[in-house]
Design a protein around this motif. Structure first.
Motif, PDB file in Angstrom:
ATOM      1  N   SER A  62       2.073  30.437  20.708  1.00  0.00           N
ATOM      2  CA  SER A  62       2.881  29.270  20.364  1.00  0.00           C
ATOM      3  C   SER A  62       4.293  29.485  20.893  1.00  0.00           C
ATOM      4  CB  SER A  62       2.903  29.057  18.851  1.00  0.00           C
ATOM      5  OG  SER A  62       3.534  30.145  18.213  1.00  0.00           O
ATOM      6  N   GLN A  63       4.997  28.387  21.049  1.00  0.00           N
ATOM      7  CA  GLN A  63       6.362  28.471  21.543  1.00  0.00           C
ATOM      8  C   GLN A  63       7.333  28.016  20.455  1.00  0.00           C
ATOM      9  OE1 GLN A  63       6.631  26.286  25.216  1.00  0.00           O
ATOM     10  NE2 GLN A  63       5.946  28.055  26.387  1.00  0.00           N
ATOM     11  N   VAL A  64       8.442  28.717  20.399  1.00  0.00           N
ATOM     12  CA  VAL A  64       9.509  28.394  19.456  1.00  0.00           C
ATOM     13  C   VAL A  64      10.772  28.172  20.275  1.00  0.00           C
ATOM     14  CG1 VAL A  64      10.892  29.231  17.525  1.00  0.00           C
ATOM     15  CG2 VAL A  64       8.473  29.823  17.657  1.00  0.00           C
ATOM     16  N   THR A  65      11.414  27.044  20.032  1.00  0.00           N
ATOM     17  CA  THR A  65      12.671  26.758  20.734  1.00  0.00           C
ATOM     18  C   THR A  65      13.819  27.014  19.777  1.00  0.00           C
ATOM     19  OG1 THR A  65      11.570  25.086  22.079  1.00  0.00           O
ATOM     20  CG2 THR A  65      13.972  25.030  22.023  1.00  0.00           C
ATOM     21  N   LEU A  66      14.742  27.830  20.198  1.00  0.00           N
ATOM     22  CA  LEU A  66      15.895  28.200  19.384  1.00  0.00           C
ATOM     23  C   LEU A  66      17.125  27.460  19.892  1.00  0.00           C
ATOM     24  CD1 LEU A  66      17.287  30.057  17.267  1.00  0.00           C
ATOM     25  CD2 LEU A  66      17.543  31.745  19.109  1.00  0.00           C
ATOM     26  N   TYR A  67      17.741  26.703  19.008  1.00  0.00           N
ATOM     27  CA  TYR A  67      18.992  25.999  19.321  1.00  0.00           C
ATOM     28  C   TYR A  67      20.090  26.602  18.452  1.00  0.00           C
ATOM     29  CZ  TYR A  67      15.976  22.379  21.295  1.00  0.00           C
ATOM     30  OH  TYR A  67      15.039  21.689  22.027  1.00  0.00           O
ATOM     31  N   VAL A  68      21.104  27.118  19.078  1.00  0.00           N
ATOM     32  CA  VAL A  68      22.253  27.671  18.349  1.00  0.00           C
ATOM     33  C   VAL A  68      23.420  26.725  18.594  1.00  0.00           C
ATOM     34  CG1 VAL A  68      23.788  29.639  18.040  1.00  0.00           C
ATOM     35  CG2 VAL A  68      21.395  30.007  18.705  1.00  0.00           C
ATOM     36  N   LEU A  69      23.927  26.158  17.508  1.00  0.00           N
ATOM     37  CA  LEU A  69      25.043  25.223  17.603  1.00  0.00           C
ATOM     38  C   LEU A  69      26.317  25.914  17.148  1.00  0.00           C
ATOM     39  CD1 LEU A  69      23.201  22.184  16.018  1.00  0.00           C
ATOM     40  CD2 LEU A  69      23.405  22.754  18.438  1.00  0.00           C
ATOM     41  N   GLU A  70      27.433  25.438  17.657  1.00  0.00           N
ATOM     42  CA  GLU A  70      28.703  26.017  17.242  1.00  0.00           C
ATOM     43  C   GLU A  70      28.970  25.654  15.791  1.00  0.00           C
ATOM     44  OE1 GLU A  70      32.087  25.572  19.770  1.00  0.00           O
ATOM     45  OE2 GLU A  70      30.811  25.368  21.534  1.00  0.00           O
ATOM     46  N   LYS A  71      29.505  26.608  15.072  1.00  0.00           N
ATOM     47  CA  LYS A  71      29.792  26.398  13.665  1.00  0.00           C
ATOM     48  C   LYS A  71      31.159  25.724  13.519  1.00  0.00           C
ATOM     49  CE  LYS A  71      29.947  28.855   9.304  1.00  0.00           C
ATOM     50  NZ  LYS A  71      29.876  30.158   8.643  1.00  0.00           N
ATOM     51  N   VAL A  72      31.187  24.657  12.736  1.00  0.00           N
ATOM     52  CA  VAL A  72      32.438  23.960  12.473  1.00  0.00           C
ATOM     53  C   VAL A  72      33.175  24.738  11.394  1.00  0.00           C
ATOM     54  CG1 VAL A  72      33.461  21.811  11.636  1.00  0.00           C
ATOM     55  CG2 VAL A  72      31.412  21.751  13.053  1.00  0.00           C
ATOM     56  N   PRO A  73      34.457  24.976  11.583  1.00  0.00           N
ATOM     57  CA  PRO A  73      35.199  25.692  10.538  1.00  0.00           C
ATOM     58  C   PRO A  73      35.073  24.967   9.202  1.00  0.00           C
ATOM     59  CG  PRO A  73      36.542  25.471  12.511  1.00  0.00           C
ATOM     60  CD  PRO A  73      35.300  24.659  12.733  1.00  0.00           C
ATOM     61  N   THR A  74      34.795  25.719   8.159  1.00  0.00           N
ATOM     62  CA  THR A  74      34.546  25.104   6.854  1.00  0.00           C
ATOM     63  C   THR A  74      35.785  24.435   6.283  1.00  0.00           C
ATOM     64  OG1 THR A  74      34.931  27.257   5.833  1.00  0.00           O
ATOM     65  CG2 THR A  74      32.648  26.615   6.196  1.00  0.00           C
ATOM     66  N   ARG A  75      36.950  24.855   6.673  1.00  0.00           N
ATOM     67  CA  ARG A  75      38.142  24.270   6.058  1.00  0.00           C
ATOM     68  C   ARG A  75      38.276  22.781   6.370  1.00  0.00           C
ATOM     69  NH1 ARG A  75      42.093  27.885   9.637  1.00  0.00           N
ATOM     70  NH2 ARG A  75      41.439  27.027  11.623  1.00  0.00           N
ATOM     71  N   TYR A  76      37.818  22.323   7.542  1.00  0.00           N
ATOM     72  CA  TYR A  76      37.882  20.899   7.843  1.00  0.00           C
ATOM     73  C   TYR A  76      36.959  20.121   6.914  1.00  0.00           C
ATOM     74  CZ  TYR A  76      40.227  22.346  12.129  1.00  0.00           C
ATOM     75  OH  TYR A  76      41.094  22.902  13.019  1.00  0.00           O
TER      76      TYR A  76
END
Length: 137
Positions: A62-76
């Motif tokens: 099986s195939q797994v696609t990994l998407y890593v998104l930039e984390k938005v700073p929590t303070r906003y």
């Protein structure tokens, strides 16, 4: 990048995940999960999961696609949530204040109306009694 054999997890010493990978599965529950720590956008990709249980050699990959998104700073998010929450709280307090003020005013008007009615009934009764006393004399 990862193997599980003879009851033990084995992490390969090569590849970009070698220092960041951890076994999280449970073979008794047919769970082959791994955890990859400290993901970066450069880790994006499509990965193949291939399970083989000897003596069975044929298995379905099986195939797994990994998407890593930039984390938005929590303070906003915290600031925005606080502002929206504060505005909603202010509106709720103002609405409650208007309803309480209206309720108190209507209640006061009802009390005054009852007193006025009682006073008018008292005058009518007195004037009726005074008239009957005068007619007897």
């Amino acid at each position: 990048i990862f193997h599980y054999a003879k009851g033990q997890p084995y992490i390969d010493d090569v590849g970009s995940f070698k220092e960041r990978m951890e076994w999280a599965g449970n073979p008794r529950r047919r769970d082959g999960s791994i955890v990859i720590h400290s993901l970066e956008p450069s880790d994006n990709g499509t990965f193949t999961c291939d399970v083989k249980n000897p003596p069975d050699i044929v298995g379905k990959s099986s195939q797994v696609t990994l998407y890593v998104l930039e984390k938005v700073p929590t303070r906003y998010g915290v600031v925005l949530g606080s502002v929206i929450g504060g505005v909603l709280l202010l509106v709720a307090v103002l609405v409650a204040l208007v309803y309480v003020t209206r309720y108190c005013w209507l209640r006061r008007q009802a009390v005054l109306q009852r007193r006025l009615s009682a006073m008018e009934k008292g005058k009518l009764q007195r004037s009726g009694k005074d008239g009957s006393k005068r007619s007897r004399q």
